[in-house]
Motif scaffolding. Structure first.
Motif, PDB file in Angstrom:
ATOM      1  N   ALA A  46      32.996 -27.364  45.451  1.00  0.00           N
ATOM      2  CA  ALA A  46      33.643 -26.511  44.459  1.00  0.00           C
ATOM      3  C   ALA A  46      32.893 -26.473  43.132  1.00  0.00           C
ATOM      4  CB  ALA A  46      35.095 -26.962  44.236  1.00  0.00           C
ATOM      5  N   ALA A  47      32.760 -27.617  42.481  1.00  0.00           N
ATOM      6  CA  ALA A  47      32.222 -27.649  41.123  1.00  0.00           C
ATOM      7  C   ALA A  47      30.837 -27.031  40.964  1.00  0.00           C
ATOM      8  CB  ALA A  47      32.222 -29.086  40.598  1.00  0.00           C
ATOM      9  N   PRO A  48      29.886 -27.291  41.863  1.00  0.00           N
ATOM     10  CA  PRO A  48      28.547 -26.732  41.605  1.00  0.00           C
ATOM     11  C   PRO A  48      28.536 -25.209  41.545  1.00  0.00           C
ATOM     12  CG  PRO A  48      28.664 -27.744  43.796  1.00  0.00           C
ATOM     13  CD  PRO A  48      29.892 -28.159  43.054  1.00  0.00           C
ATOM     14  N   TYR A  49      29.392 -24.574  42.313  1.00  0.00           N
ATOM     15  CA  TYR A  49      29.436 -23.107  42.297  1.00  0.00           C
ATOM     16  C   TYR A  49      29.936 -22.599  40.957  1.00  0.00           C
ATOM     17  CZ  TYR A  49      28.877 -23.690  47.316  1.00  0.00           C
ATOM     18  OH  TYR A  49      28.401 -24.048  48.550  1.00  0.00           O
ATOM     19  N   ALA A  50      31.025 -23.211  40.462  1.00  0.00           N
ATOM     20  CA  ALA A  50      31.598 -22.776  39.193  1.00  0.00           C
ATOM     21  C   ALA A  50      30.629 -23.030  38.040  1.00  0.00           C
ATOM     22  CB  ALA A  50      32.917 -23.498  38.952  1.00  0.00           C
ATOM     23  N   VAL A  51      29.910 -24.136  38.103  1.00  0.00           N
ATOM     24  CA  VAL A  51      28.954 -24.463  37.039  1.00  0.00           C
ATOM     25  C   VAL A  51      27.741 -23.537  37.105  1.00  0.00           C
ATOM     26  CG1 VAL A  51      27.377 -26.258  36.202  1.00  0.00           C
ATOM     27  CG2 VAL A  51      29.732 -26.843  36.842  1.00  0.00           C
ATOM     28  N   LEU A  56      30.883 -15.664  39.558  1.00  0.00           N
ATOM     29  CA  LEU A  56      31.296 -15.478  40.953  1.00  0.00           C
ATOM     30  C   LEU A  56      32.430 -16.431  41.320  1.00  0.00           C
ATOM     31  CD1 LEU A  56      28.119 -14.859  43.165  1.00  0.00           C
ATOM     32  CD2 LEU A  56      30.204 -13.488  43.074  1.00  0.00           C
ATOM     33  N   THR A  57      33.135 -16.923  40.312  1.00  0.00           N
ATOM     34  CA  THR A  57      34.257 -17.829  40.524  1.00  0.00           C
ATOM     35  C   THR A  57      35.517 -17.189  39.945  1.00  0.00           C
ATOM     36  OG1 THR A  57      32.758 -19.724  40.357  1.00  0.00           O
ATOM     37  CG2 THR A  57      35.112 -20.171  40.130  1.00  0.00           C
ATOM     38  N   PHE A  58      36.546 -17.076  40.785  1.00  0.00           N
ATOM     39  CA  PHE A  58      37.806 -16.462  40.366  1.00  0.00           C
ATOM     40  C   PHE A  58      38.951 -17.383  40.759  1.00  0.00           C
ATOM     41  CE2 PHE A  58      34.731 -13.157  41.212  1.00  0.00           C
ATOM     42  CZ  PHE A  58      34.816 -12.355  40.075  1.00  0.00           C
ATOM     43  N   VAL A  59      39.953 -17.472  39.893  1.00  0.00           N
ATOM     44  CA  VAL A  59      41.093 -18.345  40.170  1.00  0.00           C
ATOM     45  C   VAL A  59      42.365 -17.515  40.302  1.00  0.00           C
ATOM     46  CG1 VAL A  59      40.058 -20.362  39.055  1.00  0.00           C
ATOM     47  CG2 VAL A  59      41.522 -18.837  37.719  1.00  0.00           C
ATOM     48  N   LEU A  60      43.247 -18.026  41.141  1.00  0.00           N
ATOM     49  CA  LEU A  60      44.584 -17.460  41.328  1.00  0.00           C
ATOM     50  C   LEU A  60      45.556 -18.349  40.559  1.00  0.00           C
ATOM     51  CD1 LEU A  60      46.411 -15.407  42.973  1.00  0.00           C
ATOM     52  CD2 LEU A  60      46.619 -17.249  44.664  1.00  0.00           C
ATOM     53  N   LEU A  71      35.025 -18.959  45.299  1.00  0.00           N
ATOM     54  CA  LEU A  71      33.784 -19.210  44.565  1.00  0.00           C
ATOM     55  C   LEU A  71      32.619 -19.199  45.546  1.00  0.00           C
ATOM     56  CD1 LEU A  71      33.579 -22.367  45.491  1.00  0.00           C
ATOM     57  CD2 LEU A  71      34.879 -22.793  43.424  1.00  0.00           C
ATOM     58  N   GLY A  72      31.433 -19.027  45.025  1.00  0.00           N
ATOM     59  CA  GLY A  72      30.275 -18.984  45.906  1.00  0.00           C
ATOM     60  C   GLY A  72      29.010 -18.716  45.128  1.00  0.00           C
ATOM     61  N   CYS A  73      28.000 -18.277  45.848  1.00  0.00           N
ATOM     62  CA  CYS A  73      26.715 -17.972  45.224  1.00  0.00           C
ATOM     63  C   CYS A  73      26.170 -16.676  45.818  1.00  0.00           C
ATOM     64  CB  CYS A  73      25.719 -19.114  45.441  1.00  0.00           C
ATOM     65  SG  CYS A  73      25.271 -19.360  47.169  1.00  0.00           S
ATOM     66  N   ARG A  74      25.342 -16.008  45.052  1.00  0.00           N
ATOM     67  CA  ARG A  74      24.782 -14.733  45.532  1.00  0.00           C
ATOM     68  C   ARG A  74      23.544 -14.932  46.382  1.00  0.00           C
ATOM     69  NH1 ARG A  74      24.619 -12.796  39.580  1.00  0.00           N
ATOM     70  NH2 ARG A  74      26.001 -14.573  39.503  1.00  0.00           N
ATOM     71  N   ASP A  75      22.870 -16.077  46.219  1.00  0.00           N
ATOM     72  CA  ASP A  75      21.607 -16.332  46.930  1.00  0.00           C
ATOM     73  C   ASP A  75      21.591 -17.792  47.358  1.00  0.00           C
ATOM     74  OD1 ASP A  75      18.981 -17.004  47.620  1.00  0.00           O
ATOM     75  OD2 ASP A  75      18.103 -15.581  46.215  1.00  0.00           O
ATOM     76  N   LEU A 147      42.055 -12.297  46.613  1.00  0.00           N
ATOM     77  CA  LEU A 147      40.936 -13.069  46.072  1.00  0.00           C
ATOM     78  C   LEU A 147      39.625 -12.646  46.724  1.00  0.00           C
ATOM     79  CD1 LEU A 147      42.222 -16.764  45.832  1.00  0.00           C
ATOM     80  CD2 LEU A 147      41.202 -15.464  43.964  1.00  0.00           C
ATOM     81  N   MET A 148      39.640 -12.528  48.050  1.00  0.00           N
ATOM     82  CA  MET A 148      38.424 -12.180  48.774  1.00  0.00           C
ATOM     83  C   MET A 148      37.921 -10.798  48.357  1.00  0.00           C
ATOM     84  SD  MET A 148      36.353 -13.488  51.078  1.00  0.00           S
ATOM     85  CE  MET A 148      37.048 -14.433  52.420  1.00  0.00           C
ATOM     86  N   GLU A 149      38.819  -9.866  48.176  1.00  0.00           N
ATOM     87  CA  GLU A 149      38.399  -8.516  47.789  1.00  0.00           C
ATOM     88  C   GLU A 149      37.748  -8.510  46.407  1.00  0.00           C
ATOM     89  OE1 GLU A 149      42.018  -6.340  48.417  1.00  0.00           O
ATOM     90  OE2 GLU A 149      41.576  -5.991  50.550  1.00  0.00           O
ATOM     91  N   VAL A 150      38.285  -9.304  45.473  1.00  0.00           N
ATOM     92  CA  VAL A 150      37.674  -9.409  44.143  1.00  0.00           C
ATOM     93  C   VAL A 150      36.263  -9.984  44.251  1.00  0.00           C
ATOM     94  CG1 VAL A 150      37.824 -10.653  41.932  1.00  0.00           C
ATOM     95  CG2 VAL A 150      39.863  -9.555  42.894  1.00  0.00           C
ATOM     96  N   PHE A 151      36.123 -11.038  45.052  1.00  0.00           N
ATOM     97  CA  PHE A 151      34.815 -11.688  45.216  1.00  0.00           C
ATOM     98  C   PHE A 151      33.806 -10.736  45.868  1.00  0.00           C
ATOM     99  CE2 PHE A 151      31.759 -14.301  47.531  1.00  0.00           C
ATOM    100  CZ  PHE A 151      31.401 -15.249  46.586  1.00  0.00           C
ATOM    101  N   LEU A 152      34.217 -10.065  46.947  1.00  0.00           N
ATOM    102  CA  LEU A 152      33.305  -9.170  47.665  1.00  0.00           C
ATOM    103  C   LEU A 152      32.902  -7.989  46.784  1.00  0.00           C
ATOM    104  CD1 LEU A 152      34.947  -9.171  51.208  1.00  0.00           C
ATOM    105  CD2 LEU A 152      32.983 -10.510  50.433  1.00  0.00           C
ATOM    106  N   GLU A 153      33.828  -7.494  45.973  1.00  0.00           N
ATOM    107  CA  GLU A 153      33.497  -6.384  45.071  1.00  0.00           C
ATOM    108  C   GLU A 153      32.459  -6.832  44.042  1.00  0.00           C
ATOM    109  OE1 GLU A 153      33.022  -2.845  43.381  1.00  0.00           O
ATOM    110  OE2 GLU A 153      34.028  -3.262  45.297  1.00  0.00           O
TER     111      GLU A 153
END
Length: 199
Positions: A46-51, A56-60, A71-75, A147-153
Motif C-alpha cells: 500500500a504505502a509505496p504506491y501512495a508515496v 494514482l491513489t484514491f480513497v473511499l 492505488l497503483g502505478c502507471r509503469d 473506485l475502479m472506474e476512477v482509477f481506470l479513467e
C-alpha cells in the motif's frame, strides 16, 4: 450506504492505508491476528504506491472515515526500479532477513521485502498495476466498481495502454469482481491468477 465519497489521496491518509491493508490482508479478510508487526503488509502493498504516485491513489470515505482505497502505478518496470532504489533499502535495514527456520507470516513478508518487487511478465503489454481494498462496511454496494472506474479513467488520461493485477486463489469474491469489471484471466499460478485489461 449514504455518505460514501471518493476523493484523491492526501498524505494524512497514509496510516489509514496501512490499517485497511492489514484488515483486508488475508485474501480479503482481517489479517491483523496473523502478523506480529502490523505494518509489514502496508510497507509492501500500500504505502509505496501512495508515496510514489499519489495522483494514482484514491480513497473511499464515509462518516466514520476512510473505508477503502485503490492505488497503483502507471509503469510497473519504473515502479520496480524506484522500489529498489528508494523504498526498500531502509526497510531492509530495519528488517534483517529472518532465519530459514522462521516460517511465520512476518518472516515471509520480510523475505519479500528483501526479494523486492518483481514485475509481472505482463508488464510490457499491461504496464500499470493496482491494488484495491475495501473494509466490510463498504463492500457489496458498488463502491469497488466506483473506485475502479476512477482509477481506470485516470490511467486513460495518462495514456496508459493496459493494467494488470494479481489475485489470490482463495479470494473468489475478488476474482468475480475483476471479471465483472472486464479483466481477462491471462496467467495462472500456484498462488492465484493474473488478470489484464486493455485501456
Amino acid at each position: 450506504m449514504q455518505g460514501m465519497t471518493i476523493r484523491p489521496y492526501r498524505p494524512a491518509d497514509l496510516p489509514e492505508l496501512y490499517r485497511i491493508c492489514l484488515l483486508t490482508g488475508d485474501s480479503g479478510a482481517d489479517a491483523s491476528g496473523l502478523y506480529h508487526d502490523p505494518a509489514l503488509l502496508g510497507h509492501f502493498y500500500a504505502a509505496p504506491y501512495a508515496v510514489h504516485e499519489p495522483d494514482l491513489t484514491f480513497v473511499l470515505t464515509d462518516l466514520e472515515g476512510v473505508c477503502g482505497y485503490v492505488l497503483g502505478c502507471r509503469d510497473s518496470l519504473e515502479f520496480a526500479a524506484w522500489m529498489e532504489a528508494v523504498w526498500l533499502p531502509p526497510l531492509r535495514e530495519k528488517y534483517p532477513l529472518p532465519l530459514e527456520a522462521d516460517t511465520s507470516r512476518d518472516a515471509a513478508m520480510i523475505r519479500l521485502i528483501h526479494k523486492g518487487y518483481v514485475p509481472s511478465s505482463l508488464a510490457d503489454t499491461y504496464p500499470a498495476h493496482l491494488h484495491i481494498d475495501l473494509l466490510p462496511r463498504a463492500q457489496g454496494q458498488g463502491q469497488g466498481r466506483r473506485l475502479m472506474e476512477v482509477f481506470l479513467e485516470r490511467l486513460r488520461q495518462l495514456g496508459v495502454p493496459g493494467v494488470h493485477l494479481g489475485v489470490g486463489r482463495r479470494n473468489m469474491g475478488a476474482v468475480a469482481f475483476y471479471e465483472r469489471m472486464g479483466f481477462a484471466r491471462l496467467q495462472t499460478f500456484s498462488w492465484g491468477y493474473e488478470y489484464g485489461l486493455k485501456l
